[in-house]
Design a protein around this motif. Structure first.
Motif, short mmCIF file in Angstrom:
data_model
loop_
_atom_site.label_atom_id
_atom_site.label_comp_id
_atom_site.label_asym_id
_atom_site.label_seq_id
_atom_site.Cartn_x
_atom_site.Cartn_y
_atom_site.Cartn_z
N UNK A 1 0.85 -1.18 0.00
CA UNK A 1 0.00 0.00 0.00
C UNK A 1 0.89 1.23 0.00
N UNK A 2 0.64 2.14 -0.93
CA UNK A 2 1.36 3.41 -1.00
C UNK A 2 0.36 4.55 -1.01
N UNK A 3 0.57 5.54 -0.15
CA UNK A 3 -0.29 6.72 -0.12
C UNK A 3 0.60 7.96 -0.10
N UNK A 4 0.33 8.88 -1.02
CA UNK A 4 1.10 10.12 -1.11
C UNK A 4 0.14 11.31 -1.16
N UNK A 5 0.37 12.29 -0.30
CA UNK A 5 -0.48 13.46 -0.26
C UNK A 5 0.03 14.56 -1.17
N UNK A 6 0.03 14.32 -2.47
CA UNK A 6 0.62 15.25 -3.42
C UNK A 6 -0.39 15.87 -4.38
N UNK A 7 -1.69 15.75 -4.08
CA UNK A 7 -2.70 16.32 -4.96
C UNK A 7 -3.32 17.57 -4.34
N UNK A 8 -3.71 18.51 -5.18
CA UNK A 8 -4.39 19.71 -4.69
C UNK A 8 -5.82 19.39 -4.28
N UNK A 9 -6.47 18.49 -5.01
CA UNK A 9 -7.83 18.09 -4.67
C UNK A 9 -8.12 16.74 -5.32
N UNK A 10 -9.16 16.08 -4.81
CA UNK A 10 -9.54 14.79 -5.37
C UNK A 10 -8.60 13.68 -4.96
N UNK A 11 -9.02 12.44 -5.27
CA UNK A 11 -8.26 11.25 -4.90
C UNK A 11 -8.14 10.34 -6.13
N UNK A 12 -6.96 9.82 -6.34
CA UNK A 12 -6.76 8.83 -7.40
C UNK A 12 -6.32 7.51 -6.78
N UNK A 13 -7.00 6.43 -7.14
CA UNK A 13 -6.66 5.09 -6.66
C UNK A 13 -6.16 4.27 -7.84
N UNK B 1 4.07 5.73 3.17
CA UNK B 1 3.25 6.92 3.37
C UNK B 1 4.13 8.16 3.24
N UNK B 2 3.62 9.19 2.55
CA UNK B 2 4.42 10.40 2.37
C UNK B 2 3.52 11.63 2.28
N UNK B 3 4.00 12.73 2.86
CA UNK B 3 3.41 14.06 2.67
C UNK B 3 1.95 14.12 3.10
N UNK B 4 1.68 13.69 4.33
CA UNK B 4 0.31 13.69 4.85
C UNK B 4 0.24 14.38 6.20
N UNK B 5 -0.88 15.05 6.46
CA UNK B 5 -1.16 15.67 7.75
C UNK B 5 -2.48 15.14 8.27
N UNK B 6 -2.48 14.65 9.51
CA UNK B 6 -3.70 14.09 10.08
C UNK B 6 -3.39 12.82 10.85
N UNK B 7 -4.41 12.03 11.10
CA UNK B 7 -4.24 10.76 11.84
C UNK B 7 -3.99 9.63 10.85
N UNK B 8 -2.86 8.93 11.06
CA UNK B 8 -2.48 7.84 10.16
C UNK B 8 -2.33 6.56 10.99
N UNK B 9 -3.12 5.54 10.64
CA UNK B 9 -3.03 4.22 11.28
C UNK B 9 -2.77 3.18 10.21
#
Length: 346
Positions: free
Chosen positions: A51-63, A143-151
């Motif tokens: 699983x890879x999650x990167x917070x690099x978008x201005x809006x919306x989510x791509x899976x 996981x990269x470049x995210x702000x918030x709660x991460x579990x």
């Protein structure tokens, strides 16, 4: 909604054009975009992939979903064979209120022939302010470049996190952990791998049952513990609590309050600046410390031999014990070596 759910019958239409590219790591097997601006959370579960999650978008989510055959015998697996294997899985990629959900799971674990299994991985791009809940039983988590709660949890893979801010909690049962540029509350645990942490600040808890720990440029309240490896620390500020049952502890460029203990190794500590206390102890090695002696200190040093040069000292000074006040007393310094020697500025 129906349109938000990915059905297995849809995979068959994409199989011919997608599988070859996926095998060669060029393209995802399937991609789905969510444009809703209210989205703020992500849930991903898969039984055999990463699983890879990167917070690099201005809006919306791509899976993006990647599919790889578990090729046990080394032979090439045909597109038709992968299509047949996918029928054994339930795949869901959809929006639930303000959350994006991506799940890949077997329909029947009990009757599964594992030689015909698939590795189904997810790569997700989100805005930076996003909460995650991630779980995989056999792959790594990035996981990269995210702000918030991460579990996040993996039963058999490694964890790599970079640029996270918030309440961060990760677990792996059999892999290593690497964490960089994270802040606030960081809690990472592995049952069987090493830990490397660099350039972080906040409340940091790093635990491993069977590997070494490497720390660099950390600022805050740091707890690092291992049951079977050594600990190295460089450039720690704030407070450090380090312990190991089976290795040595090496620390340098310290400007912190430090508590460190080992049951089966030596301890070395080099202080640029003392914090509120120093407490170092070993059961079967030596303790060697370099530190400023120009401040008020309360010394309690014990070992088979204690070696230190003192001026303006008031107290007891024996071969194996030094106890008393230096420069009028102040910061408590406790150094103990049950079966070794204690050296200060030697």
């Amino acid at each position: 909604m129906k349109t938000n759910k990915l059905y297995l019958t849809f995979f068959a239409l994409l199989m011919t054009v997608s599988v070859y590219a996926q095998r060669n790591g060029e393209k995802p097997f399937f991609t789905k975009d969510f444009s809703e601006t209210s989205l703020n959370a992500l849930k991903v579960q898969t039984s055999g992939g990463s699983i890879t999650v990167e917070g690099d978008r201005n809006s919306g989510v791509r899976v993006e979903m990647y599919v790889r055959a578990n090729n046990w015998n080394g032979n090439e697996v045909s597109d038709d064979e992968i299509e047949d294997r996918l029928k054994l899985y339930d795949i869901t990629i959809r929006r639930e209120n303000d959350m994006v959900v991506a799940i890949a799971k077997l329909k029947d674990n009990n009757n599964m022939n594992w030689k015909k299994g698939l590795s189904i991985s997810f790569k997700v791009a989100t805005p930076r302010n996003f909460t995650t809940d991630l779980k995989t039983s056999g792959g790594s988590i990035h996981l990269a470049s995210l702000t918030g709660e991460q579990n996040f949890t993996t039963s058999g893979g490694s964890i790599h996190v970079d640029g996270l801010k918030g309440n961060i909690k990760g677990r792996t049962s059999g892999g290593s952990i690497e964490a960089t540029h994270c802040s606030d509350d960081v809690d990472l645990t592995t049952s069987g791998g090493s830990i490397k942490a660099e350039s972080m600040m906040g409340n940091i808890r790093l635990i491993t049952s069977g590997g070494s720990i490497s720390l660099a440029d950390l600022n805050g309240k740091v707890r690092a513990a291992t049951s079977g490896g050594g600990i190295r620390a460089d450039g720690i500020q704030g407070e450090l609590d380090a312990s190991t049952s089976g290795g040595s502890i090496r620390m340098q460029n310290l400007a912190a309050s430090v508590k460190a203990s080992t049951s089966a190794g030596s301890i070395e500590a080099d202080f640029d600046k003392l914090g509120d206390f120093v407490s170092l102890s070993t059961s079967s090695g030596s303790v060697r410390v370099n530190m400023p002696l120009n401040k008020g200190l309360d010394l309690d040093l014990r070992g088979n031999k204690v070696s230190i040069d003192l001026k303006n000292f008031d107290g007891r000074m024996d071969k194996d014990r030094v106890q008393g006040s230096l420069n009028g007393g102040g910061i408590p310094i406790k150094l103990s070596a049950s079966s070794g020697s204690v050296y200060v500025n030697q």
